[in-house]
Design a protein around this motif. Structure first.
Motif, PDB file in Angstrom:
ATOM      1  N   PHE A   1       0.827  -1.209   0.000  1.00 58.16           N
ATOM      2  CA  PHE A   1       0.000   0.000   0.000  1.00 58.16           C
ATOM      3  C   PHE A   1       0.858   1.254   0.000  1.00 58.16           C
ATOM      4  CE2 PHE A   1      -2.077   3.280   2.649  1.00 58.16           C
ATOM      5  CZ  PHE A   1      -3.149   3.570   1.833  1.00 58.16           C
ATOM      6  N   SER A   2       1.926   1.272   0.778  1.00 58.69           N
ATOM      7  CA  SER A   2       2.776   2.463   0.869  1.00 58.69           C
ATOM      8  C   SER A   2       3.436   2.790  -0.465  1.00 58.69           C
ATOM      9  CB  SER A   2       3.836   2.274   1.953  1.00 58.69           C
ATOM     10  OG  SER A   2       4.633   1.136   1.659  1.00 58.69           O
ATOM     11  N   VAL A   3       3.817   1.774  -1.216  1.00 68.29           N
ATOM     12  CA  VAL A   3       4.432   2.000  -2.524  1.00 68.29           C
ATOM     13  C   VAL A   3       3.390   2.542  -3.494  1.00 68.29           C
ATOM     14  CG1 VAL A   3       5.561   0.875  -4.484  1.00 68.29           C
ATOM     15  CG2 VAL A   3       6.198   0.238  -2.156  1.00 68.29           C
ATOM     16  N   VAL A   4       2.187   1.977  -3.457  1.00 71.21           N
ATOM     17  CA  VAL A   4       1.120   2.434  -4.354  1.00 71.21           C
ATOM     18  C   VAL A   4       0.736   3.876  -4.029  1.00 71.21           C
ATOM     19  CG1 VAL A   4      -1.285   2.045  -5.031  1.00 71.21           C
ATOM     20  CG2 VAL A   4       0.272   0.119  -4.809  1.00 71.21           C
ATOM     21  N   THR A   5       0.675   4.240  -2.747  1.00 68.08           N
ATOM     22  CA  THR A   5       0.344   5.624  -2.409  1.00 68.08           C
ATOM     23  C   THR A   5       1.426   6.582  -2.891  1.00 68.08           C
ATOM     24  OG1 THR A   5       1.270   5.391  -0.187  1.00 68.08           O
ATOM     25  CG2 THR A   5      -1.110   5.087  -0.416  1.00 68.08           C
TER      26      THR A   5
END
Length: 123
Positions: free
Chosen positions: A80-84
């Motif tokens: 999720f952190s990479v996608v955000t």
């Protein structure tokens, strides 16, 4: 009769490689990420250009119809952190737009529905 043996699938090493994830998200320059959560809806405003990262191009193709950030993360197989981080860059360049999910309106009061039903039955 022996039952068939299940083979354990190996995880893709490229997905768990921290160096790859660091390259995807870029050098942290202290900038703030967009306020996105798992249910934030994302929709593409443009087609991918040749200058965007491959992961961002995939996001732009996936988000032709609105998708949640959680769905984008699952489809890409990225945290999720990479996608955000990727979505923050796309939002800054106005290639995508995001919005909170539409919440269903609260239902009218039961007594009001019963009054309408009784009124219709009297017709």
């Amino acid at each position: 009769m022996n039952s068939p043996r299940r083979e354990r699938r190996e995880a893709d090493p490229a997905l768990s490689d921290p160096e790859r994830l660091y390259v995807i998200t870029g050098d942290p320059d202290g900038s703030e990420r967009a306020p996105l959560d798992l249910v934030t809806m994302v929709v593409a405003k443009a087609q991918p250009s040749p200058t965007v990262q491959p992961e961002q191009a995939v996001i732009l193709r996936l988000c032709q119809a609105p998708l949640s950030v959680a769905e984008v993360s699952a489809y890409l197989g990225l945290p999720f952190s990479v996608v955000t981080s990727l979505l923050t860059e796309l939002l800054a360049t106005e290639l995508v737009e995001s919005r909170a999910p539409i919440v269903r309106a609260t239902l009218p009061d039961r007594s009001l529905l019963e009054a309408v039903m009784h009124g219709l039955q009297k017709l």
